[in-house]
Design a protein around this motif. Structure first.
Motif, PDB file in Angstrom:
ATOM      1  N   GLU A  43     -31.213 -13.546   1.072  1.00 39.36           N
ATOM      2  CA  GLU A  43     -31.170 -13.190  -0.341  1.00 39.36           C
ATOM      3  C   GLU A  43     -32.422 -12.415  -0.747  1.00 39.36           C
ATOM      4  OE1 GLU A  43     -30.503 -16.161   0.909  1.00 39.36           O
ATOM      5  OE2 GLU A  43     -28.525 -16.748   0.178  1.00 39.36           O
ATOM      6  N   ARG A  47     -32.499  -8.543  -2.086  1.00 41.19           N
ATOM      7  CA  ARG A  47     -33.121  -8.278  -3.392  1.00 41.19           C
ATOM      8  C   ARG A  47     -34.239  -7.245  -3.271  1.00 41.19           C
ATOM      9  NH1 ARG A  47     -37.521 -12.277  -5.191  1.00 41.19           N
ATOM     10  NH2 ARG A  47     -38.395 -11.081  -3.478  1.00 41.19           N
ATOM     11  N   CYS A  61     -30.065  -4.342  -9.777  1.00 37.83           N
ATOM     12  CA  CYS A  61     -30.143  -5.421  -8.800  1.00 37.83           C
ATOM     13  C   CYS A  61     -30.007  -6.805  -9.441  1.00 37.83           C
ATOM     14  CB  CYS A  61     -31.467  -5.341  -8.053  1.00 37.83           C
ATOM     15  SG  CYS A  61     -31.772  -3.743  -7.285  1.00 37.83           S
ATOM     16  N   GLU A  63     -27.574  -8.864 -10.022  1.00 37.52           N
ATOM     17  CA  GLU A  63     -26.779  -9.858  -9.296  1.00 37.52           C
ATOM     18  C   GLU A  63     -27.542 -10.399  -8.077  1.00 37.52           C
ATOM     19  OE1 GLU A  63     -22.526 -10.320  -6.951  1.00 37.52           O
ATOM     20  OE2 GLU A  63     -22.842  -8.582  -8.251  1.00 37.52           O
ATOM     21  N   GLN A  66     -30.256 -12.740  -9.297  1.00 36.34           N
ATOM     22  CA  GLN A  66     -29.687 -14.031  -9.674  1.00 36.34           C
ATOM     23  C   GLN A  66     -29.310 -14.856  -8.443  1.00 36.34           C
ATOM     24  OE1 GLN A  66     -30.984 -14.313 -12.495  1.00 36.34           O
ATOM     25  NE2 GLN A  66     -29.208 -15.195 -13.498  1.00 36.34           N
ATOM     26  N   ASN A  67     -28.768 -14.204  -7.414  1.00 40.99           N
ATOM     27  CA  ASN A  67     -28.427 -14.908  -6.176  1.00 40.99           C
ATOM     28  C   ASN A  67     -29.673 -15.523  -5.547  1.00 40.99           C
ATOM     29  OD1 ASN A  67     -25.760 -14.184  -6.452  1.00 40.99           O
ATOM     30  ND2 ASN A  67     -25.860 -12.525  -4.957  1.00 40.99           N
TER      31      ASN A  67
END
Length: 79
Positions: A43, A47, A61, A63, A66-67
């Motif tokens: 992740e 990111r 970016c 999403e 947030q992941n």
């Protein structure tokens, strides 16, 4: 003077880069909680790549950010 130092070398010995070998759920005590660098590797990479390669990083970016935050929260870290 002697010191008894416990060293967690699981991640180093296994050569794992996905963080799975040193990651433990957040239900563990703080002493057993993994270091932030050992969890959510995939992740974090996604990111960071998005932030570096996009013209408007935070909005494009969102999403992926947030992941990453959700993953870190699962291990007890608030970012």
């Amino acid at each position: 003077m002697a010191f008894d130092l416990a060293v967690n070398t699981t991640a180093v010995q296994s050569g794992s880069t996905d963080g799975s070998s040193c990651a433990k759920p957040s239900s563990e005590t703080n002493q057993e909680r993994p270091k932030p660098c050992c969890v959510c590797i995939d992740e974090k990479v996604a990111r960071d790549e998005c932030m570096l390669m996009s013209a408007d990083g935070p909005s494009q970016c969102a999403e992926l950010i947030q992941n990453y935050k959700a993953c870190m929260k699962g291990f007890g870290f608030n970012v």
